[in-house]
Design a protein around this motif. Structure first.
Motif, short mmCIF file in Angstrom:
data_model
loop_
_atom_site.label_atom_id
_atom_site.label_comp_id
_atom_site.label_asym_id
_atom_site.label_seq_id
_atom_site.Cartn_x
_atom_site.Cartn_y
_atom_site.Cartn_z
N GLU A 354 0.91 -1.25 -0.12
CA GLU A 354 -0.03 -0.06 -0.17
C GLU A 354 0.81 1.30 0.01
OE1 GLU A 354 -3.41 2.02 2.73
OE2 GLU A 354 -3.25 -0.06 2.98
N ALA A 355 2.03 1.20 0.76
CA ALA A 355 2.88 2.33 0.83
C ALA A 355 3.44 2.75 -0.68
CB ALA A 355 4.01 2.15 1.64
N CYS A 356 3.79 1.82 -1.47
CA CYS A 356 4.27 1.95 -2.69
C CYS A 356 2.98 2.52 -3.63
CB CYS A 356 4.57 0.68 -3.38
SG CYS A 356 5.07 0.75 -4.93
N LEU A 357 1.97 2.11 -3.44
CA LEU A 357 0.76 2.62 -4.26
C LEU A 357 0.63 4.06 -3.97
CD1 LEU A 357 -1.65 -0.32 -4.21
CD2 LEU A 357 -0.31 0.37 -6.05
N ARG A 358 0.61 4.53 -2.61
CA ARG A 358 0.26 5.77 -2.48
C ARG A 358 1.43 6.74 -2.55
NH1 ARG A 358 -4.54 6.05 -0.10
NH2 ARG A 358 -5.29 4.13 1.39
N LYS A 359 2.41 6.11 -2.80
CA LYS A 359 3.64 7.00 -3.00
C LYS A 359 3.53 7.43 -4.57
CE LYS A 359 8.77 7.14 -3.67
NZ LYS A 359 10.00 6.38 -3.43
N ILE A 366 -0.14 6.97 -11.03
CA ILE A 366 -1.45 6.13 -10.71
C ILE A 366 -2.51 7.07 -9.91
CG2 ILE A 366 -0.55 3.72 -11.12
CD1 ILE A 366 -0.96 3.81 -8.27
N THR A 367 -3.79 6.57 -10.14
CA THR A 367 -4.80 7.31 -9.37
C THR A 367 -5.42 6.22 -8.55
OG1 THR A 367 -5.45 8.92 -10.98
CG2 THR A 367 -7.09 8.51 -9.45
N ILE A 368 -5.69 6.67 -7.14
CA ILE A 368 -6.26 5.53 -6.21
C ILE A 368 -7.70 5.71 -6.51
CG2 ILE A 368 -6.52 4.83 -4.11
CD1 ILE A 368 -3.75 4.29 -4.96
N CYS A 369 -8.26 4.41 -6.85
CA CYS A 369 -9.76 4.51 -6.67
C CYS A 369 -10.30 4.84 -5.35
CB CYS A 369 -10.25 3.06 -7.02
SG CYS A 369 -9.50 2.44 -8.47
N GLY A 370 -11.48 5.73 -5.57
CA GLY A 370 -12.42 6.02 -4.56
C GLY A 370 -13.36 4.67 -4.02
N VAL A 371 -13.65 4.94 -2.60
CA VAL A 371 -14.64 3.90 -2.11
C VAL A 371 -15.48 3.34 -2.68
CG1 VAL A 371 -15.73 3.06 -0.02
CG2 VAL A 371 -13.56 4.37 0.20
N CYS A 386 -7.94 3.59 -12.68
CA CYS A 386 -7.76 3.98 -11.33
C CYS A 386 -7.03 2.45 -10.90
CB CYS A 386 -8.46 4.49 -10.25
SG CYS A 386 -10.25 3.71 -10.23
N VAL A 387 -6.47 2.63 -9.72
CA VAL A 387 -5.92 1.46 -8.96
C VAL A 387 -6.63 1.31 -7.43
CG1 VAL A 387 -3.80 -0.03 -7.90
CG2 VAL A 387 -3.91 1.45 -10.15
N ASP A 388 -7.00 0.13 -7.13
CA ASP A 388 -7.70 0.19 -5.89
C ASP A 388 -6.70 -0.54 -4.79
OD1 ASP A 388 -8.62 -2.27 -7.52
OD2 ASP A 388 -8.68 -3.18 -5.70
N ILE A 389 -6.87 -0.03 -3.59
CA ILE A 389 -6.04 -0.81 -2.45
C ILE A 389 -6.93 -1.99 -1.82
CG2 ILE A 389 -5.22 -0.23 -0.14
CD1 ILE A 389 -3.87 1.49 -2.07
#
Length: 595
Positions: A354-359, A366-371, A386-389
């Motif tokens: 997750e740390a890598c994705l947020r960085k 990338i863009t993190i997907c919303g809930v 987008c990419v989900d966590i």
């Protein structure tokens, strides 16, 4: 050698012995002949007279009939479609799709996705079997041989015979187990993937692979040869130039469905597969900012694998190096790690980082997907750039048996308690035993099974010890429990029964419908009981079973209508989950054909 002349000659002789013996014993292939209905004469084009090889009689007419606003079934029974419609797939109808081409995004291959015509353009008649159709060859023989007349298309044998997809052998099609990228056989290729994922120390199962999504699966030999490892595969391919590949797969008794990865999410929940496999799958993963790769990321579990066997992984000519560089950049942005690249195959692992994705999101890679993006059932949902966590991190039990009976934590947020799960699991164990007694058939006569309203997969779990597979369908308009089904080690898909399913006619041996009709009775046109029964008839094989549990009024209505669909029907009194007696219908489709 697997494909040596001695080996192939031996297999052909075995098949011919089985084929001849079937006409006398019927134990492997079935020995029932169809009841025939004659084509209408030119002097009386609106009627037909039955010609039969057995004692049954029916009055259904052969007449091209479309769905009308008001459904009315003739006293003579549901009309029979003309013979040329024997492969009718309503939502993958080439003629209808051609009408839509000007409005479709062809660069994204949108034409390969589902496109259901409006009601007035859908047929409302029974889809006939093709000429000389035979009761399918039974598993496990069907893995290697099927009747040619049941899927009488030569294109794949002509263009893919050199890659050992399929060969013609007299009245049979023979599947040697090859594929475009593994023409010397899937077993060797599967072991190579095991070596690559375990650093030469084990196989795919020891690498943690239990559920696989095979993209552009061809005739599904990859899935067929994963079965000895206990690995379940959802195979899919579009209805495209590779003529009838999914029909071949299902005729063989291998789990598969028509689908395409193009503009919409695949009809499977997030974080459901340990591996996504692409062997010459003809998907441009690098295009459109990698939106298709982001869909793979959605589908993969943390620490799941993406297997890519295609020219960009090994060739240095044309534009393949440019494509490869784009793939490397995309996968790095999603925090995947390339763990092996050799023998024309590359394998990445989706690291749980997750740390890598947020960085990378902060770097705008990338863009993190919303809930709200990740909470919807994946049915007619546009692809997300987008990419989900990943949140689906439940530890898998050590064995499939334990997984089947272990409570999936995702069900808790769906309002299903552990007690309800246990009750459901125990109930279906009891019911399945009774089902087999009441069907009174050899277990080999049932291979392809669909639970049309699977809930939490209890029916499929109870069926798991038999030589069959179950497509667990969770209606998109019901509680989204499909993630829990996948957590149990099972597979399935979202669907809305107001529309036809993405499969060929005559592809299932058993359909199970537990209170399916009750759910859809409020949805109106296109979702009527008669519409769903017609679709059931399309996808069930001759002599296949349809087991229906529902409200008494619906059961009574189905029992009245069943003969008009050329179904035999028996009613049995069984107990429901709460020990109350309910009527359960066991319908069986007659084996009929157009003369």
């Amino acid at each position: 050698m697997l494909f040596g002349s001695a080996r192939s000659g031996q297999m052909i002789m075995v098949a011919l012995v089985l084929m001849v013996g079937s006409f006398y014993a019927g134990s492997i292939f079935g020995n029932n002949s169809p009841i025939y209905i004659s084509q209408p004469s030119s002097s009386n084009s609106s009627s037909s007279s039955p010609s039969q090889s057995g004692p049954s009689n029916f009055a259904n007419k052969i007449e091209l009939t479309y769905r009308r606003t008001s459904v009315s079934i003739p006293e003579s029974g549901v009309n029979v479609c003309p013979l040329k419609f024997n492969e009718y797939i309503p939502c993958h109808n080439v003629t209808y799709v051609q009408q839509l081409l000007p409005s479709l995004n062809l660069s994204r291959r949108e034409e390969l996705e589902r496109h259901c015509p409006p009601l007035e353009q859908r047929l409302f008649c029974l889809v006939p079997p093709p000429k000389d159709y035979k009761i399918p060859i039974r598993w496990p023989t069907s893995r290697d041989y099927v009747w040619r007349s049941n899927v009488n298309h030569t294109h794949l044998a002509e263009v893919k015979g050199g890659q050992n997809w399929v060969h013609e052998q007299g009245q049979l099609w023979w599947f040697p187990g090859g594929g475009t990228h593994f023409k010397h056989g899937a077993p060797e290729y599967i072991q190579r993937l095991g070596n690559m994922t375990t650093n030469e120390t084990g196989d795919l199962l020891s690498a943690g692979v239990e559920q696989v999504l095979d993209v552009g699966c061809g005739v599904a030999s990859f899935a067929a040869y994963l079965l000895p490892l206990g690995i379940k595969t959802m195979s899919f391919a579009p209805k495209d130039g590779h003529e009838n590949q999914i029909q071949f797969a299902l005729e063989r008794g291998i789990r598969a469905m028509i689908s395409a990865i193009a503009t919409k999410q695949m009809p499977y929940p997030a974080a459901s597969f340990d591996m996504v496999h692409c062997s010459r799958c003809r998907v441009d993963w690098h295009e459109n900012d990698g939106v298709l790769m982001k869909e793979v990321n959605r589908l993969l579990r943390p620490n799941g694998y993406f297997v890519y066997s295609a020219p960009p992984a090994y060739r240095k000519d044309k534009d393949f190096p440019v494509i490869w560089d784009k793939l490397v950049n995309l996968t790095s942005a999603m925090c995947w790690k390339l763990i092996s690249r050799k023998v024309q195959t590359a394998i990445w692992v989706k690291e749980d980082d997750e740390a890598c994705l947020r960085k990378n999101a902060e770097l705008e890679l990338i863009t993190i997907c919303g809930v709200e993006d990740v909470s919807k059932a994946s049915w007619k949902v546009p692809l997300r750039d987008c990419v989900d966590i990943s949140e689906n991190r439940q530890q898998k039990p050590s064995s499939l048996t334990d997984r089947l009976s272990s409570y999936p934590t995702s069900l808790r947020e769906k309002g299903i308690s552990e007690d309800e799960f246990t009750l459901d699991t125990n109930f279906w164990r009891e019911q399945v035993n009774q089902y087999w007694e009441l069907m009174n058939v050899n277990k080999t006569e049932v291979r392809n099974v669909m639970d049309t309203n699977a809930f939490i997969g209890g029916f499929a779990a109870a069926m798991n010890s038999y030589p069959l597979w179950v497509m667990n369908v969770v209606p998109a308009t019901m509680n989204d429990t499909l993630s829990g089904i996948y957590q149990r080690g099972l597979t399935g898909a979202y669907h809305d029964w107001c529309e036809p399913f993405s499969t060929y006619p005559r592809t299932y041996d058993l359909l199970h419908a537990d209170h399916l009709f009750t759910h859809y009775k409020i949805y109106g046109e296109g979702c009527l009981l008669e519409d769903i029964m017609l679709e059931m008839d399309r996808i069930i094989r001759p002599q296949g079973f349809i087991i229906i549990r529902d409200e008494e009024s619906i059961v009574s209505r189905v029992r009245d209508l069943a003969p008009k669909f050329l179904w035999e029907v028996e009613a049995h009194e069984l107990q429901d989950k709460y020990k109350k007696t309910e009527t359960v219908l066991f319908c069986r489709k007659k084996f009929w054909a157009i003369l």
